[in-house]
Design an enzyme around this catalytic site. Structure first.
Site, PDB file in Angstrom:
ATOM      1  N   GLU A   1      -3.037  -0.159  11.574  1.00  0.00           N
ATOM      2  CA  GLU A   1      -3.992  -0.199  10.464  1.00  0.00           C
ATOM      3  C   GLU A   1      -3.636  -1.361   9.549  1.00  0.00           C
ATOM      4  O   GLU A   1      -2.681  -2.091   9.785  1.00  0.00           O
ATOM      5  CB  GLU A   1      -3.973   1.126   9.687  1.00  0.00           C
ATOM      6  CG  GLU A   1      -2.620   1.443   9.071  1.00  0.00           C
ATOM      7  CD  GLU A   1      -2.548   2.784   8.364  1.00  0.00           C
ATOM      8  OE1 GLU A   1      -3.584   3.330   7.938  1.00  0.00           O
ATOM      9  OE2 GLU A   1      -1.422   3.293   8.221  1.00  0.00           O
TER      10      GLU A   1
ATOM     11  N   ARG B   1      -8.345  15.683   2.649  1.00  0.00           N
ATOM     12  CA  ARG B   1      -7.185  14.870   3.038  1.00  0.00           C
ATOM     13  C   ARG B   1      -6.084  14.956   1.976  1.00  0.00           C
ATOM     14  O   ARG B   1      -4.892  15.014   2.300  1.00  0.00           O
ATOM     15  CB  ARG B   1      -7.597  13.416   3.260  1.00  0.00           C
ATOM     16  CG  ARG B   1      -6.448  12.560   3.734  1.00  0.00           C
ATOM     17  CD  ARG B   1      -6.860  11.147   4.065  1.00  0.00           C
ATOM     18  NE  ARG B   1      -7.281  10.420   2.882  1.00  0.00           N
ATOM     19  CZ  ARG B   1      -7.855   9.218   2.910  1.00  0.00           C
ATOM     20  NH1 ARG B   1      -8.109   8.627   4.064  1.00  0.00           N
ATOM     21  NH2 ARG B   1      -8.194   8.608   1.796  1.00  0.00           N
TER      22      ARG B   1
ATOM     23  N   LYS C   1      -0.951  10.616   2.598  1.00  0.00           N
ATOM     24  CA  LYS C   1      -1.238   9.564   1.607  1.00  0.00           C
ATOM     25  C   LYS C   1      -0.397   9.821   0.356  1.00  0.00           C
ATOM     26  O   LYS C   1      -0.818  10.508  -0.572  1.00  0.00           O
ATOM     27  CB  LYS C   1      -2.741   9.544   1.292  1.00  0.00           C
ATOM     28  CG  LYS C   1      -3.201   8.262   0.620  1.00  0.00           C
ATOM     29  CD  LYS C   1      -4.712   8.150   0.679  1.00  0.00           C
ATOM     30  CE  LYS C   1      -5.259   7.152  -0.297  1.00  0.00           C
ATOM     31  NZ  LYS C   1      -4.854   5.768  -0.064  1.00  0.00           N
TER      32      LYS C   1
HETATM   33  C1  LIG Z   1      -2.856   3.060   4.601  1.00  0.00           C
HETATM   34  C2  LIG Z   1      -4.336   3.298   4.527  1.00  0.00           C
HETATM   35  N1  LIG Z   1      -5.065   3.269   5.662  1.00  0.00           N
HETATM   36  C3  LIG Z   1      -6.404   3.463   5.644  1.00  0.00           C
HETATM   37  C4  LIG Z   1      -7.079   3.703   4.459  1.00  0.00           C
HETATM   38  C5  LIG Z   1      -8.579   3.891   4.467  1.00  0.00           C
HETATM   39  O1  LIG Z   1      -8.929   5.207   4.133  1.00  0.00           O
HETATM   40  P1  LIG Z   1     -10.312   5.560   3.409  1.00  0.00           P
HETATM   41  O2  LIG Z   1     -11.407   5.154   4.319  1.00  0.00           O
HETATM   42  O3  LIG Z   1     -10.253   7.041   3.270  1.00  0.00           O
HETATM   43  O4  LIG Z   1     -10.351   4.815   2.137  1.00  0.00           O
HETATM   44  C6  LIG Z   1      -6.351   3.760   3.251  1.00  0.00           C
HETATM   45  C7  LIG Z   1      -7.012   4.052   1.973  1.00  0.00           C
HETATM   46  O5  LIG Z   1      -6.958   5.136   1.510  1.00  0.00           O
HETATM   47  C8  LIG Z   1      -4.950   3.547   3.288  1.00  0.00           C
HETATM   48  O6  LIG Z   1      -4.224   3.581   2.161  1.00  0.00           O
END
Ligand SMILES: Cc1ncc(COP(=O)(O)O)c(C=O)c1O
Length: 277
Positions: free
Chosen positions: A158, A31, A125
């Site tokens: 989210e 990612r 991200k």
């Molecule tokens: C905006 C956002 N959504 C969802 C997630 C959850 O992702 P992960 O399960 O990879 O930590 C994160 C964390 O990285 C995030 O910053």
């Protein structure tokens, strides 16, 4: 370092360290590189070297429980917007000692009034987390733990640094689809593990779908999902109880599935850190 602060031309990611293993490092690294590509940042090293640096750093840190956090920036440069003044990209990483544990208590959430990011920025991200920070501050001001973003079409998106999932009264596990939000590594892993509860007859189905606020608020159970949680039960939303307002059994069954994967899952998900005594 200047580019960090002036332009925010930086992408980042995290992986959890638990019991001396890195959990889902490869999914996070994939990612990370997808984010870098969208942000048009070229890594100074191939993927294998980035992975090796991260592993060596974890060895050197001696940390057995915590988080490994890493950033890729356009690199040191000038005060201008164009990264053409940054001769080389730069990779940074730190290890942070921290407690990583399951969550048994539920939290309250609110609907965020802070506008969510457009899909281009939400799916990448990058370090522009000001909307995320403001939405957490708004939630805290209202006595809640964090917030839920709803997109402009009225579908659930989210949380500020977490994904969100629902269990309907028909025992369907539903996660919002990932086309406009961050593709959470933990949420994706949950989608692989949860069919076990379908086999056991505890869940009816597992899917991603567009979910309206109305549908979501009438779900039986609700939870946040993220690397360091891995699941956090949600018991109230905008002061309205979710289901019976208590932590749900299926939420905890999903939490147990992920937790077992983190502490004893297959070596496709867990990388043993070769610490030196
Ligand atoms: C905006 C956002 N959504 C969802 C997630 C959850 O992702 P992960 O399960 O990879 O930590 C994160 C964390 O990285 C995030 O910053």
């Amino acid at each position: 370092m200047i580019t960090w602060f002036i332009e925010g031309t930086v992408v980042f990611d995290t992986a959890v360290i638990l019991d001396g293993y890195l959990y889902e490092l490869d999914a996070h690294l994939d990612r990370f590189l997808r984010s870098a590509s969208k942000a048009r940042i070229t890594s100074p090293f191939p993927r294998s070297t980035l992975r090796s640096i991260l592993l060596q750093l974890t060895v050197a840190s001696r940390c057995k429980e915590g988080t490994l956090r890493y950033w890729l920036s356009a690199g040191p440069g000038n005060f201008l917007l164009s990264p053409s003044g940054c001769p080389t990209s730069a990779f940074y990483a730190v290890v942070i000692d921290d407690v990583v544990s399951q969550h048994n208590d539920g939290v309250k959430v609110i609907t965020s009034t802070i506008p969510m990011k457009s899909p281009l920025f939400a799916t990448m991200k990058n370090v522009n987390y000001l909307p995320n920070v403001l939405s957490v501050m708004e939630a805290e001001d209202k006595g809640a733990f964090a917030s839920i973003w709803v997109d402009e079409e009225g579908f659930i998106a989210e949380g500020p640094n977490v994904n969100v999932a629902f269990i309907t009264n028909d025992k369907e596990l539903i996660l919002p689809s990932f086309d406009k939000i961050l593709s959470g590594c933990t949420a994706k892993r949950l989608l692989e593990l949860a069919p076990k509860l379908v086999e056991q007859g505890r869940l009816k189905s597992v899917k991603t779908a567009d979910l309206t606020v109305e549908e979501a608020k009438h779900s039986a159970e609700m939870m946040y999902i993220g690397s360091t949680l891995p699941i956090l039960p949600i018991i109230a939303w905008d002061e309205q109880p979710i289901g019976d307002g208590k932590v749900g059994d299926l939420t905890m069954a999903l939490s147990d599935l992920l937790w077992r994967d983190m502490v004893a899952g297959p070596n496709t998900q867990r990388l043993r850190v070769p610490y030196i005594n």
